[in-house]
Write a protein that holds these residues in place. Structure first.
Motif, mmCIF file in Angstrom:
data_model
loop_
_atom_site.group_PDB
_atom_site.id
_atom_site.type_symbol
_atom_site.label_atom_id
_atom_site.label_comp_id
_atom_site.label_asym_id
_atom_site.label_seq_id
_atom_site.Cartn_x
_atom_site.Cartn_y
_atom_site.Cartn_z
ATOM 1 N N SER A 1 0.824 -1.486 0.246
ATOM 2 C CA SER A 1 -0.179 -0.065 -0.233
ATOM 3 C C SER A 1 0.734 1.201 -0.085
ATOM 4 N N PHE A 2 0.708 2.032 -0.223
ATOM 5 C CA PHE A 2 1.358 3.583 -0.303
ATOM 6 C C PHE A 2 1.337 4.215 1.145
ATOM 7 N N LYS A 3 2.725 4.572 1.563
ATOM 8 C CA LYS A 3 2.705 4.977 2.388
ATOM 9 C C LYS A 3 2.103 5.918 2.521
ATOM 10 N N GLN A 4 1.982 6.623 3.090
ATOM 11 C CA GLN A 4 0.908 8.115 3.013
ATOM 12 C C GLN A 4 1.376 8.668 4.257
ATOM 13 N N GLY A 5 2.037 10.440 4.035
ATOM 14 C CA GLY A 5 2.200 11.062 5.667
ATOM 15 C C GLY A 5 1.090 11.381 6.299
ATOM 16 N N LEU A 6 2.047 12.237 7.791
ATOM 17 C CA LEU A 6 0.862 12.624 8.497
ATOM 18 C C LEU A 6 -0.148 13.485 7.925
ATOM 19 N N ASP A 7 0.089 13.894 7.401
ATOM 20 C CA ASP A 7 -1.503 15.041 6.669
ATOM 21 C C ASP A 7 -2.912 14.058 5.883
ATOM 22 N N LEU A 8 -1.985 12.747 4.998
ATOM 23 C CA LEU A 8 -2.368 12.605 4.715
ATOM 24 C C LEU A 8 -3.485 11.143 5.334
ATOM 25 N N ALA A 9 -2.683 10.433 6.517
ATOM 26 C CA ALA A 9 -3.090 8.973 6.880
ATOM 27 C C ALA A 9 -2.683 9.394 8.692
ATOM 28 N N GLY A 10 -2.126 10.658 8.671
ATOM 29 C CA GLY A 10 -2.278 10.530 10.315
ATOM 30 C C GLY A 10 -0.723 9.656 10.899
ATOM 31 N N GLY A 11 -0.354 9.219 12.420
ATOM 32 C CA GLY A 11 0.537 8.695 12.355
ATOM 33 C C GLY A 11 0.966 8.319 13.741
ATOM 34 N N THR A 12 1.590 8.334 15.200
ATOM 35 C CA THR A 12 1.686 8.617 16.185
ATOM 36 C C THR A 12 2.382 10.225 16.832
ATOM 37 N N SER A 13 2.248 10.566 17.746
ATOM 38 C CA SER A 13 2.502 11.676 18.433
ATOM 39 C C SER A 13 2.655 10.787 19.614
ATOM 40 N N LEU A 14 4.071 11.764 20.394
ATOM 41 C CA LEU A 14 4.815 10.925 21.329
ATOM 42 C C LEU A 14 5.510 12.873 21.800
ATOM 43 N N THR A 15 5.026 12.290 22.773
ATOM 44 C CA THR A 15 5.717 13.600 23.413
ATOM 45 C C THR A 15 6.542 13.400 24.590
ATOM 46 N N LEU A 16 8.207 13.487 24.869
ATOM 47 C CA LEU A 16 8.830 13.198 25.515
ATOM 48 C C LEU A 16 9.419 14.242 26.614
ATOM 49 N N LYS A 17 10.270 13.887 28.095
ATOM 50 C CA LYS A 17 10.408 14.811 28.682
ATOM 51 C C LYS A 17 11.622 14.484 28.796
ATOM 52 N N ALA A 18 12.330 15.628 28.104
ATOM 53 C CA ALA A 18 14.419 15.641 28.733
ATOM 54 C C ALA A 18 14.656 15.635 30.293
ATOM 55 N N ASP A 19 15.340 14.986 30.374
ATOM 56 C CA ASP A 19 15.992 15.099 32.045
ATOM 57 C C ASP A 19 16.572 16.158 32.048
ATOM 58 N N MET A 20 17.030 17.105 32.768
ATOM 59 C CA MET A 20 17.799 18.401 32.723
ATOM 60 C C MET A 20 18.539 18.871 33.693
ATOM 61 N N LYS A 21 18.355 18.077 34.697
ATOM 62 C CA LYS A 21 19.007 17.827 36.016
ATOM 63 C C LYS A 21 20.535 17.951 35.835
ATOM 64 N N ASP A 22 20.635 17.277 34.798
ATOM 65 C CA ASP A 22 22.453 17.902 34.744
ATOM 66 C C ASP A 22 22.806 18.931 34.382
ATOM 67 N N ILE A 23 21.951 19.589 33.282
ATOM 68 C CA ILE A 23 22.680 20.405 33.034
ATOM 69 C C ILE A 23 22.331 22.144 33.134
ATOM 70 N N LEU A 24 23.051 22.688 33.074
ATOM 71 C CA LEU A 24 22.957 23.906 33.852
ATOM 72 C C LEU A 24 21.974 24.270 32.736
ATOM 73 N N GLU A 25 21.204 26.014 33.991
ATOM 74 C CA GLU A 25 20.165 26.146 33.464
ATOM 75 C C GLU A 25 20.471 26.863 31.527
#
Lengths: 429, 316
Positions: A36-60
């Motif tokens: 089947s044709f592989k369709q992009g987000l605009d035509l077929a949708g997909g998966t949306s993930l939100t990831l949180k970055a752990d910044m505790k070791d990084i300077l502000e």
């Protein structure tokens, strides 16, 4: 190319194959994986993930930069997996740092596989007891104390020193392993470490956990190493890709995951398909008005071009170079239909010219093809150069564009030259 | 003067090359100024903006998406995308401050009693700096490789014509075409608020692919005629080559333009400006391959001849 009849049968065969591939469902042939044709987000949708970055070791002040680096690494990883046209965006919420990743046509588990782990690789050795610091056990990666004792120390060699990695198989056990190739600087560090640890253990740590703790038999100068950490082929490949794309500068945790629907309705897809159909009809009329019988042959070649390209798009969905169809991609494909007859126009104009010079029809046919060839070759080679370079250096949608351009150029050369000439030779023999 | 001479004179493209350069500059200069003064009107794809997650009690239907779209438009906030996912709607918009956000949510609450704002985030661009820089780098490398390829492929042109000039002139025509499209969109962006996003990047890449393609058709004929007639009368040979190939240059572009017009008429609103960018680029590409690239070759040829003569005189 001496036998037009043979070529003709080859073209017929390709056409039938392309027709079968393009039919919505062909009852007799059952593929293990439906095409089947592989369709992009605009035509077929997909998966949306939100990831949180752990910044505790990084300077502000460095957190913004670190987040950008996370985005880049994730984009690269999606590229390695052949997922084209992803959306990767940094997002700053009320007080945390996030990355939003939207991938077309994959489910949540596949998406997690693609994003992968942090992939921070480090190498640990045990130092002489006299220098031992009394650090708390929690400061060590999981398992380090068990293999190296409390004197464990992190070496200066890390995943940053890798030039390339690949998946191989152990000659003796046949088990999959990840082969590491260090940069020249990394190779030097690795040689130093192995030299001072002969007959001792060096632990390979991935993402704060000991992956393997081999005993060093002798100094290794070549800059090559292997990890045999009880991989499956799948997990070895995934680690290799993640290492090649670079480690994430900070660990990520998943905040949300959703399937998202297509942003564009099927109406806009139908509209562009209709426009494409109208475009094909207009070109066929144009070619027949300008070139008469020759135009009919060119139109047949054009229809074959459309069939062939659509088949390649469909077939690509089962390879790792899947071509993702988005609305702009479809518009680009329709545009390529307009360009596909270019070579035919060049050839037919040349034939007209040769005929005006008083040559026979048959002669001008052959001369038209041979004399137009240099311009067709040079113009298409420059388009191919553009697409190869864009594919090599581009990211995301740019890569998808480059791949489609290259396919269009190659297939149109085949349809406009080989198909047209074979048909003409057969008819006017 | 006979009628035929009259006709030949009327087709003297090289003789009028300065006029054709002037026409190009007439488009290029305002476009470049607009680009430098106003820049391009970059969409949220490039600039980043805000992302809202709205939650509802029941599965979202299309009508609700339309209402969200309407309310956003009423609050004069530009929308980049609205995605629905089960009981959620994700909205990407131009940058929104806290006040705008509060107003939007209270407006939306009048329409739906069950709407809640789950997240309100500031998002970065989809096309970040790295993507843009990589694309620019790729275009630069591709240009150099094309120059090298043309130099190699045209190596047999008889002296004093030099094949490197062909490659460089093809790339100058390419830069011309890109500048025309970008310049026109800088003007459109200022006056009509036309935004450029990821589709625009694709359009520019297509124009780049097409531009050289078109130029080579004319150059190929110049190469053939130079081999036949030698390069003693360079400008006459070039002029004849242009006239011999002008019909096919126009025809090959016409098929592309026809398809683009079909897309413009029937393709729907979401790709309209994308198609317009392509149309401008293709027309500019055709113009530059006939009226800029080859006349530039002649100009360069004449200039280097002059400097050679001056050098000769100095030696004498």
């Amino acid at each position: 190319m001496k036998s037009p009849r043979l070529l003709f049968f080859f073209i017929i065969f390709l056409t039938i194959a392309a027709a079968i591939i393009n039919l919505p469902s062909f009852g007799i042939l059952s593929f293990t994986k439906p095409l089947s044709f592989k369709q992009g987000l605009d035509l077929a949708g997909g998966t949306s993930l939100t990831l949180k970055a752990d910044m505790k070791d990084i300077l502000e002040i460095q957190r913004g930069k670190a987040l950008e680096a996370v985005k880049t690494v994730i984009e690269r990883r999606t590229n390695y997996f052949g997922v084209s046209e992803p959306i990767v965006q940094t997002a700053i919420g009320r007080d945390d740092y996030r990355v939003i990743v939207e991938l077309p046509g994959v489910d949540i588990n596949q998406a997690k596989n693609i994003i992968g782990t942090t992939a921070q690789l480090s190498f640990w050795e045990s130092q002489g007891a006299e220098n031992a610091k009394t650090a708390s056990p929690s400061a060590y990666p999981l398992g380090v104390i068990e293999v190296l004792g409390l004197n464990a120390k992190k070496t200066n060699l890390s995943g940053r020193d890798l030039q390339d990695t690949s998946v191989g198989f152990d000659i003796n056990t046949g088990k999959p392993q990840v082969q590491l190739k260090f940069t020249s600087e990394g190779a030097k560090k690795f040689a130093d470490i192995t030299q001072r640890n002969v007959n001792k253990i060096v632990a390979i740590v991935l993402d704060e956990q000991v992956l393997e703790a081999p005993r060093v038999n002798q100094e290794i100068l070549t800059g090559d190493a292997v990890i045999t950490g009880g991989f499956t082929t799948q997990s070895a490949k995934q680690l290799s890709r993640s290492l090649n794309a670079g480690a994430l500068p900070v660990p990520l945790t998943y905040l949300q995951q959703h399937g998202v629907d297509a942003t564009l309705g099927s109406a806009s897809l139908l509209k562009s398909l209709f426009a494409g159909g109208a475009g094909v009809v207009i070109i066929i009329i144009f070619m027949i008005v300008l070139y008469g019988r020759l135009g009919i042959i060119a139109s047949i070649a054009l229809i074959l071009y459309v069939l062939f390209v659509l088949s390649i798009f469909k077939l690509s969905s089962i390879t790792s170079y899947a071509i993702t169809l988005t609305l702009s991609g479809i518009a680009g494909f329709i545009l390529s239909i307009g360009m596909a007859v270019d070579a035919n126009i060049l050839i037919f104009e040349r034939m007209k010219e040769e005929k005006r010079l008083g040559r026979l029809w048959h002669e001008s046919l052959e001369l038209g093809f041979s004399r137009a060839w240099t311009s067709i070759r040079d113009s298409n080679v420059s388009s191919l150069i553009t697409s190869v370079v864009l594919y090599q250096y581009g990211t995301g949608a740019v890569r998808g564009f480059a791949l489609t351009l290259a396919i269009g150029v190659l297939i149109s050369m085949f349809s406009a030259i080989v198909v047209t000439r074979t048909l003409l030779r057969l008819i006017y023999r | 003067m006979s009628a035929q001479d009259e006709k030949k004179k009327s087709m003297d493209i090289i003789g009028r090359k300065n006029w054709f350069f002037a026409i190009s500059l007439f488009v290029l200069i305002p476009g470049t100024i607009a680009l430098l003064v106003w820049g391009l009107n970059l969409s949220i794809d490039f600039t980043g903006g805000s992302r809202l997650t709205l939650s509802f009690n029941n599965t979202v239907i299309n009508n609700q998406v339309q209402v969200v779209d309407r309310v956003l438009r009423e609050t004069k906030i530009k929308i980049a995308s609205i995605e629905k996912s089960n009981k959620l709607i994700f909205v990407r918009t131009s940058p929104m401050d806290q006040n705008q956000n509060n107003k939007f949510i209270s407006d939306l609450s009048k329409e739906f009693r069950d709407v809640k704002e789950q997240e309100f985030e500031t998002i970065g661009p989809v096309i970040g700096q790295e993507t843009t820089l990589n694309a620019l780098k790729a275009v630069g490398i591709a240009s150099i490789l094309i120059i090298l390829y043309i130099t190699w492929s045209f190596r047999q042109v008889p002296k004093p014509a030099s094949s490197v000039k062909f490659g460089v002139c093809a790339i100058i025509a390419l830069i011309h075409d890109v500048l025309v499209v970008v310049g026109v969109f800088a003007i459109l962006g200022h006056f009509l608020k036309v935004e450029v996003g990821s589709l625009f990047v694709t359009a520019i890449l297509t124009v780049i692919g097409f531009s050289v393609h078109d130029t080579i058709v004319v150059f190929d004929r110049i190469r053939e005629n130079l081999k036949k007639m030698g390069s003693s009368n360079f400008s006459k040979t070039v002029n004849e080559s242009i006239i011999q190939t002008i019909a096919r240059s126009l025809n090959t572009s016409l098929t592309v333009v026809l398809v683009l017009i079909a897309l413009l008429l029937f393709g729907g609103e979401s790709i309209r400006w994308f198609v317009i960018a392509l149309l401008i680029g293709i027309i500019s590409g055709t113009y530059s391959s006939i009226f800029n690239a080859s006349p530039l070759l002649v100009l360069w040829h004449e200039l280097s001849n002059k400097t050679k003569e001056i050098k000769k005189q100095e030696i004498l």
